[in-house]
Each structure stands twice: as structure tokens, then as C-alpha cells.
Scaffold this active site. Structure first.
Site, PDB file in Angstrom:
ATOM      1  N   HIS A  26       4.933  11.086   3.739  1.00 45.70           N
ATOM      2  CA  HIS A  26       3.804   9.898   4.237  1.00 45.70           C
ATOM      3  C   HIS A  26       3.206  10.486   5.505  1.00 45.70           C
ATOM      4  O   HIS A  26       3.305  11.221   6.234  1.00 45.70           O
ATOM      5  CB  HIS A  26       4.493   8.716   4.165  1.00 45.70           C
ATOM      6  N   ARG A  30      -1.366   2.454  12.124  1.00 41.89           N
ATOM      7  CA  ARG A  30      -0.886   1.445  12.607  1.00 41.89           C
ATOM      8  C   ARG A  30      -2.021   0.101  12.091  1.00 41.89           C
ATOM      9  O   ARG A  30      -3.145   0.547  12.123  1.00 41.89           O
ATOM     10  CB  ARG A  30      -0.926   1.339  14.388  1.00 41.89           C
ATOM     11  N   GLU A  93       2.186   4.804   5.094  1.00 37.92           N
ATOM     12  CA  GLU A  93       3.143   4.033   5.857  1.00 37.92           C
ATOM     13  C   GLU A  93       1.910   3.183   6.559  1.00 37.92           C
ATOM     14  O   GLU A  93       1.106   3.737   7.466  1.00 37.92           O
ATOM     15  CB  GLU A  93       4.024   4.733   6.595  1.00 37.92           C
ATOM     16  N   ASN A  97       3.151  -4.018  14.482  1.00 38.22           N
ATOM     17  CA  ASN A  97       3.447  -4.234  15.706  1.00 38.22           C
ATOM     18  C   ASN A  97       3.173  -5.847  15.853  1.00 38.22           C
ATOM     19  O   ASN A  97       2.150  -6.480  15.799  1.00 38.22           O
ATOM     20  CB  ASN A  97       3.054  -3.672  17.078  1.00 38.22           C
ATOM     21  N   HIS A 120      -9.347  11.167   8.925  1.00 32.35           N
ATOM     22  CA  HIS A 120      -9.394  10.229   8.057  1.00 32.35           C
ATOM     23  C   HIS A 120      -7.979  10.381   6.950  1.00 32.35           C
ATOM     24  O   HIS A 120      -7.467  11.572   7.029  1.00 32.35           O
ATOM     25  CB  HIS A 120     -10.788  10.488   7.273  1.00 32.35           C
ATOM     26  N   GLU A 166     -11.959   8.920   3.120  1.00 36.93           N
ATOM     27  CA  GLU A 166     -12.816   9.953   2.452  1.00 36.93           C
ATOM     28  C   GLU A 166     -12.521   9.636   0.719  1.00 36.93           C
ATOM     29  O   GLU A 166     -11.236   9.611   0.427  1.00 36.93           O
ATOM     30  CB  GLU A 166     -12.665  11.370   2.538  1.00 36.93           C
TER      31      GLU A 166
END
Length: 187
Positions: A26, A30, A93, A97, A120, A166
Site C-alpha cells: 500500500h 492523509r 491507505e 488524524n 500523484h 493520474e
């Protein structure tokens, strides 16, 4: 026919035996608001949530998404499902937060503004024209449409956090990088 790597300075001709079985699992982004990010990636790009992990003591959650077609392979037991998730390929992933979604001024650096870093992620689609129509129907923000710029048949869209994605159709890229043909055979 066996795979032969392209060779450039620094490239090892064959992977060391010690790396046999290593799988790229992965990459992580964030996200400010998981509900917004999950809506975009599951509705617009068709990913599915494989597993969510919460860490209350550190106040963050992880969401693992992929284009999992065979959902019968996903174990029901949470421990086994976690292990299964970390054995998949091509997983995205999200790290959330806690509290960032409530801060109207909060924003993550997308990696493309200065100072540049991360660039990207990429999705390959079976039909670029159909994908563009789908993105248009869903109000997706473009960085670059396929007909714009020198690199034709490649689009860049933005996700809700401003990360670039992309979008390519593999069959249209056969001339990409061939100096004698220019940037694209459809340019």
C-alpha cells in the site's frame, strides 16, 4: 517468457533471493475528513474498504481500500481480515488524524505545491473517454484533461484533499516515451 528488467544506472538485473515474496502492499495518504474521502474513492473510483483500524490512544484511524473484486476471499474474523488486508496488492491507505475534519482552515500539503515532493497516484481505466464522462458527471476537479498539454491521453484529477490522481488507458500509451513518435500517437 520470463520478465527482463529495463537497465539503467543503479538497477540490479535480478532481485536478491532474500526479497523473494516481497509484495508492494500500500501507499498512504492523509485525509482531512474520512467521510468525504471515502465517498470520493468508493463512489467515483470504485474502491472498496478492506479494513479500518482505530487507534484511540493516538487519536487516529487507518482505512485500507482497494479494487477487491472477490469479496468472498475476505475473512470475517477481524484478526484474519487484518492479515488478509496486509497481504493484498495495490492498496490505498488513508490516515485520519481525529479532529482535522472539524477545522475549516486545516489542509494537507498535496506534494505538488512548493516545496514539491509527493506527486500523484494513478488509476488505469479500460476506457479513458468513458472515465472522463463519469468524472464530468460527478463534478470531479481536473488538473489536466486528456486533450490538454503536450502529453495527450493522460488526465489528472484531484481528490477532495487536493491530491493528484493520474488517469490513463494503457492501450493508448503504446507510443508514450518514443522520441520518434513524439509524446503520443494521438497528439
Amino acid at each position: 517468457m520470463s520478465f527482463t528488467t529495463e537497465t539503467y544506472p543503479g538497477v540490479h538485473a535480478s532481485p536478491p533471493d532474500a526479497t523473494r515474496g516481497f509484495v508492494f502492499n500500500h501507499t498512504m495518504l492523509r485525509v482531512k475528513d474520512p467521510a468525504v474521502a471515502l465517498d470520493f474513492y468508493t463512489r467515483v473510483l470504485g474502491l472498496r474498504v478492506l479494513r479500518k483500524l482505530d487507534f484511540p490512544e493516538m487519536k487516529f484511524s487507518l482505512y485500507f481500500l482497494a479494487r477487491a473484486e472477490d469479496t468472498t476471499a475476505a475473512p470475517d474474523d477481524i484478526g484474519q481480515r487484518t492479515a488478509w488486508t496486509f497481504a493484498q496488492r495495490g492498496v490505498l491507505e488513508f490516515t485520519h488524524n481525529w479532529g482535522t475534519e472539524a477545522d475549516p482552515d486545516f489542509k494537507y500539503h498535496d506534494g505538488n505545491a512548493q516545496p514539491q515532493g509527493f506527486g500523484h497516484i494513478c488509476f488505469s481505466v479500460p476506457d479513458l473517454d468513458a472515465a472522463i464522462r463519469w468524472f464530468d458527471d460527478n463534478g470531479v476537479t481536473y488538473v489536466k484533461r486528456p486533450e490538454q498539454g503536450k502529453m495527450r491521453d493522460v488526465a489528472f484529477i484531484k481528490d477532495p484533499d487536493g491530491y493528484w490522481i493520474e488517469i490513463v488507458e494503457a492501450a493508448r500509451l503504446t507510443q508514450l516515451g518514443r522520441p520518434e513518435a513524439g509524446v503520443s500517437d494521438r497528439a
